[in-house]
Design a protein around this motif. Structure first.
Motif, short mmCIF file in Angstrom:
data_model
loop_
_atom_site.label_atom_id
_atom_site.label_comp_id
_atom_site.label_asym_id
_atom_site.label_seq_id
_atom_site.Cartn_x
_atom_site.Cartn_y
_atom_site.Cartn_z
N ALA A 403 0.83 -1.21 0.00
CA ALA A 403 0.00 0.00 0.00
C ALA A 403 0.86 1.26 0.00
O ALA A 403 0.56 2.24 -0.69
N ALA A 404 1.94 1.24 0.78
CA ALA A 404 2.83 2.40 0.82
C ALA A 404 3.49 2.65 -0.53
O ALA A 404 3.63 3.80 -0.97
N ALA A 405 3.90 1.58 -1.21
CA ALA A 405 4.52 1.73 -2.52
C ALA A 405 3.56 2.35 -3.52
O ALA A 405 3.94 3.25 -4.30
N MET A 406 2.30 1.91 -3.50
CA MET A 406 1.32 2.48 -4.42
C MET A 406 1.04 3.94 -4.09
O MET A 406 0.94 4.79 -4.99
N ALA A 407 0.93 4.27 -2.81
CA ALA A 407 0.66 5.66 -2.41
C ALA A 407 1.80 6.58 -2.81
O ALA A 407 1.58 7.70 -3.31
N ILE A 408 3.03 6.15 -2.61
CA ILE A 408 4.18 6.97 -2.98
C ILE A 408 4.22 7.17 -4.49
O ILE A 408 4.50 8.27 -4.99
N THR A 409 3.94 6.11 -5.25
CA THR A 409 3.94 6.23 -6.71
C THR A 409 2.89 7.22 -7.19
O THR A 409 3.12 8.01 -8.10
N GLN A 410 1.71 7.18 -6.57
CA GLN A 410 0.65 8.09 -6.98
C GLN A 410 1.00 9.54 -6.69
O GLN A 410 0.53 10.44 -7.41
N ASN A 411 1.80 9.81 -5.70
CA ASN A 411 2.27 11.17 -5.45
C ASN A 411 3.48 11.52 -6.32
O ASN A 411 3.70 12.69 -6.65
N LEU A 412 4.23 10.49 -6.72
CA LEU A 412 5.41 10.74 -7.55
C LEU A 412 5.01 11.17 -8.96
O LEU A 412 5.66 12.06 -9.54
N LEU A 413 3.98 10.58 -9.52
CA LEU A 413 3.60 10.86 -10.91
C LEU A 413 3.27 12.34 -11.15
O LEU A 413 3.78 12.95 -12.10
N PRO A 414 2.40 12.97 -10.33
CA PRO A 414 2.16 14.41 -10.57
C PRO A 414 3.40 15.26 -10.33
O PRO A 414 3.57 16.30 -10.98
N LEU A 415 4.26 14.85 -9.39
CA LEU A 415 5.50 15.60 -9.19
C LEU A 415 6.38 15.56 -10.44
O LEU A 415 7.03 16.55 -10.80
N LEU A 416 6.39 14.41 -11.12
CA LEU A 416 7.15 14.31 -12.37
C LEU A 416 6.54 15.21 -13.45
O LEU A 416 7.28 15.81 -14.24
N LEU A 417 5.22 15.31 -13.48
CA LEU A 417 4.58 16.24 -14.42
C LEU A 417 4.99 17.67 -14.11
O LEU A 417 5.29 18.46 -15.02
#
Length: 679
Positions: A403-417
Motif C-alpha cells: 500500500a505504501a509503494a502504491m501511495a508513494i507512486t501516486q504522489n510521484l507521478l504528478p511531481l514528475l509532471l
C-alpha cells in the motif's frame, strides 16, 4: 456567439446519398442516424465558466501593468494570440479525451464536452494527415517518386500493402500490352517540394467538396496502428502500478491477495472513478481556455479542479479510515477485511496525488503535450515495482508495504509532471497559485457531476461482483483478484484501439468524409476481432500458467485457471463492445452505447452473474459468465445500430454541431477610479 437551433438536418442530395448509404457489415448504412439533442448545442455552463474567469482574471498581474490601460492591454494580447494561432483549419488530428491514459468513456454523453479545440501540435498533425490522403489520391505527388515495376510480384505487393488508391483500382492481372503500354518502367523523377500548409488545406477542402477523396483499408489500418500503439504502452504502464502491488502481495498469501482485490476495488469506486469522472470537464475547459488565447486560464482551471477534488477527498478519507466494520460485513473472513482496511488507511497518503495527476495530465494535454504522462510513467512504473520489492520483502513491511509503494507512486507521478512543466515545457500556462481558484466552484461542479455519475454507474458493477466473490469465500475472492488483473491487462489493448477509432472516425466525419469513416469502422471491427482472438488464444493456452505469476497458492490458481476459460470467450465480445462504442462516439452517438452498457450491465449481466454463481452454484465462473453474456448483448446492440446508421447524415449533423459550438466570448474592461483593473 453562434447560435444553432437543433432542427432536423438539411436534406441530402439524392445522388450523393445513394453512394454513401451503406452499413458497416454490408457496405453500410440505410435510413437515418438520429443524434441526441445534447449534441446539437454547446453547454451553457462552459460559456458561463469561461465568461466569469475571463472577467475575474482581468487583473493587472495577468493582463498588464498599472501604467497600461486595460483596453490596450487586452487588444494587444488578443492581436498577439491571433498572430500566434494563425494556422490552417485543423480537421484530421484531434486527440481524444482518454489520450493521456485511463480517463475512459462516460456511459452517457456529457453535454458540451465533445468540442475539440486545436493547438499548434494538433494542427501540424492535421496538415500531415490531409497531405497523406491527398497523396494517396494522387492529388499531390509524393516527394520522391519511384519507378513502378510491372512485374506480377510488385503488383501483388502494391495491391496488398500500398495506401495509394490507384493501386487498388488497377487490376492485378492487366490485359495484353497495347501500343501505348510502356516497354520499360517509368524513370524516377526529381524530388518534388511539399506544398505549404495553407496550400495543403486549400487543396484538401477543394478535394472534399469535389468528393474525390477516398481511402484504403491499408491507410486506415496504418493510421489506427499509429494512434493505438502509444496509447497501449501508456495504458499498460499505468496499470502496472496496480499490478506491481498485486504481484508482491500475492506472494504473501491467499488472504492478502483477497484483501488487496477488495481494497483496490473499493478505492476505485469511492475515489479513482469519481475523480476521473469529475476531471472530465477539464477536457473542455482547459482546451477552450487555450483556444481563447488566455493561457493563464488553463492553469487556473486545473488548479480549481485540484482544490475541489482535494476537498471532496476529505470525507472519502474518513470513510477509508473507518472502513473495517463495513468491509467485515461484505466478506466472511474478518482477517481479509482487516487487511483491506489497513491497505485503505495507508493509501490515504496517495489520495492528493490521484487528484493532482488527473488535473495535471489535462493541463499538459490541452497544450498538446500528449506524451508527458507517458514519460512520467516510464519513471514511475519501474519505481513502483522497485518500491514494492523494497517495502514488502527487503524492509519486511509486508502487506502495508504494498500500500505504501502504491501511495508513494501516486504522489510521484504528478511531481514528475510538475518537473517537466517547470524544466522543459508547459509553464506558459501557469501563473502561480491564485485565490481565484476558490471561486466559481458551482458552475464547474454542475458541469463535472454528470461525468462522475455516468462513469461511476458503469464501474460500480465490478464492485458488486467483487462483493459477491467475497461472499463465496476467501479463496474465491483471491482468485477474483487474479482474474480481474488478467482481464484488465487484456482490455488495455482493445480500449486504446477504441480511442484511436473514435478519433479517426470523428475526424473523417467532421471533414465530411463519410465513406472514409466507414472504411475506418470496418478496419476497426476487423482489428477488434483479431485482438479478441489473440487474447482468447493466450488465455486458453496459458490458463494454467498465468495465475502462477500472481499467487503460489494451488487452490487459488486452480480456481482462476477454470474461470480464465470463461474469460477467454469474453475477450471477443470485450474487444467488439469497446471498439463499437468507440465508433459510436466518433459519429457523435455514444448515448446509444452508453445506454446499451447500462442496460446490459444491470439488467442482463448482473442478474445472470448472481443467479449462476449462487443459485446454480457455479461460483466465480458464474459471475464471469454473466459478464460475458452482458458484453455479448452490448456488442449485438451496438453493431446492430451501426448496421442501420446513416453516416452521411452523421457528417452533416457533425458540421452543424461544430457550428453550434463556436464559443465567442466578449468581455469589456474598464479602469476603476482606484487604478486597479476590473471587469
Amino acid at each position: 456567439m453562434s447560435a444553432f437551433s437543433s432542427s432536423s438536418p438539411q436534406p441530402i442530395a439524392q445522388g450523393r446519398s445513394e453512394g454513401r448509404r451503406h452499413s458497416i457489415l454490408s457496405e453500410f448504412l440505410p435510413e437515418s442516424l438520429p443524434l441526441p439533442q445534447s449534441f446539437l448545442a454547446t453547454s451553457p455552463v462552459v460559456r458561463e465558466i469561461l465568461t466569469r474567469d475571463i472577467a475575474e482574471c482581468s487583473s493587472e498581474d495577468e493582463l498588464g501593468s498599472p501604467s497600461t490601460p486595460a483596453s490596450s492591454t487586452v487588444e494587444r494580447e488578443s492581436e498577439s494570440d491571433r498572430q500566434h494561432h494563425h494556422v490552417p483549419d485543423a480537421k484530421l488530428a484531434f486527440h481524444p479525451n482518454g489520450v493521456a491514459y485511463g480517463c475512459g468513456y462516460s456511459t452517457v454523453p456529457i453535454q458540451g464536452l465533445d468540442k475539440p479545440v486545436p493547438n499548434p501540435r494538433e494542427v501540424e498533425e492535421s496538415v500531415q494527415a490531409e497531405l497523406s490522403l491527398l497523396r494517396d489520391n494522387a492529388i499531390i505527388p509524393p516527394p520522391h517518386p519511384r519507378p513502378r515495376s510491372t512485374s506480377l510480384g510488385a503488383r501483388l505487393y502494391r495491391h496488398a500493402f500500398s495506401t495509394n488508391v490507384k493501386d487498388h483500382e488497377e487490376s492485378v492481372f492487366p490485359g495484353a500490352a497495347t501500343e501505348t503500354t510502356p516497354l520499360l518502367p517509368e524513370a524516377a523523377e526529381e524530388p518534388l517540394p511539399t506544398p505549404p500548409p495553407d496550400e495543403i488545406c486549400e487543396q484538401f477542402e477543394e478535394a472534399v467538396a469535389a468528393q474525390v477523396i477516398k481511402t484504403t483499408w491499408q491507410r486506415e489500418a496504418a493510421t489506427l496502428i499509429q494512434y493505438s500503439i502509444p496509447l497501449i504502452v501508456t495504458f499498460l504502464l499505468h496499470y502496472s502500478v496496480t499490478i506491481g502491488s498485486v504481484l508482491a502481495v500475492g506472494r504473501l498469501g491467499m488472504v492478502e491477495l483477497a484483501a488487496v482485490n477488495l481494497a483496490t476495488m473499493t478505492a476505485s469506486i469511492t475515489c479513482y472513478v469519481p475523480v476521473q469522472g469529475l476531471a472530465t470537464c477539464l477536457d473542455t475547459l482547459c482546451a477552450q481556455a487555450w483556444g481563447s488565447g488566455r493561457k493563464h486560464l488553463v492553469g487556473l482551471q486545473a488548479q480549481r479542479m485540484t482544490w475541489m477534488l482535494w476537498a471532496l477527498m476529505v470525507p472519502v478519507a474518513v470513510l477509508w479510515w473507518f472502513s473495517e466494520p463495513v468491509l467485515a460485513v461484505l466478506v466472511p473472513r474478518k482477517e481479509a477485511a482487516a487487511l483491506a482496511a489497513l491497505f485503505l488507511r495507508v493509501h490515504i497518503l496517495g489520495m492528493p496525488g490521484v487528484a493532482a495527476l488527473e488535473s495535471g495530465k489535462r493541463f499538459v494535454q490541452s497544450q498538446g503535450l500528449f506524451q508527458v504522462t507517458t514519460y512520467a510513467l516510464l519513471i514511475g512504473a519501474p519505481a513502483s515495482f522497485l518500491m514494492n520489492f523494497l517495502f514488502v520483502f527487503w524492509l519486511g513491511w509486508g502487506f502495508a508495504g504494498a500500500a505504501a509503494a502504491m501511495a508513494i507512486t501516486q504522489n510521484l507521478l504528478p511531481l514528475l509532471l510538475v518537473m517537466y512543466v517547470w524544466l522543459i515545457d508547459g509553464s506558459q500556462c501557469w501563473n502561480g497559485l491564485s485565490r481565484k481558484a476558490f471561486r466559481n466552484w458551482g458552475p464547474m461542479t454542475k458541469l463535472a457531476l454528470p461525468g462522475m455519475i455516468m462513469i461511476e454507474a458503469q464501474f460500480s458493477v465490478l464492485e458488486i461482483l467483487t462483493i459477491a466473490a467475497g461472499r463465496l469465500g476467501t479463496t474465491q475472492l483471491a482468485a477474483q483478484s487474479v482474474v480481474v488483473c488478467l482481464t484488465s491487462i487484456s482490455f488495455n489493448v482493445p480500449f486504446p484501439l477504441a480511442i484511436a477509432t473514435s478519433t479517426r472516425v470523428a475526424n473523417l466525419i467532421g471533414a465530411h468524409l463519410s465513406d472514409a469513416a466507414r472504411t475506418t469502422a470496418k478496419v476497426a471491427i476487423a482489428a477488434a476481432v483479431m485482438v479478441g482472438s489473440g487474447n482468447l488464444l493466450i488465455f486458453a493456452t496459458l490458463r494454467k500458467h498465468l495465475p502462477c505469476a500472481f499467487t503460489g497458492d494451488d487452490a487459488v490458481a486452480q480456481i482462476a485457471s477454470r474461470v480464465i476459460l470463461v474469460c477467454a470467450v469474453m475477450q471477443i465480445f470485450d474487444a467488439l463492445a469497446a471498439v463499437s462504442h468507440g465508433i459510436l462516439r466518433g459519429i457523435g452517438c455514444q448515448a446509444i452505447g452508453g445506454y446499451a452498457n447500462l442496460f446490459s450491465y444491470y439488467l442482463v449481466a448482473l442478474p445472470i452473474s448472481l443467479s449462476t454463481a449462487f443459485a446454480l452454484d457455479w461460483q466465480l465462473s458464474g459471475l464471469w459468465t454473466g459478464v460475458t453474456v452482458g458484453l455479448a448483448v452490448v456488442s449485438v446492440i451496438e453493431l446492430s445500430y451501426l448496421y442501420r446508421a446513416d453516416w452521411e447524415s452523421a457528417a452533416i449533423q457533425a458540421q452543424q454541431r461544430l457550428a453550434s459550438e463556436d464559443v465567442t466570448v466578449e468581455v469589456k474592461f474598464k479602469a476603476p477610479s482606484d487604478g486597479n483593473l476590473g471587469s
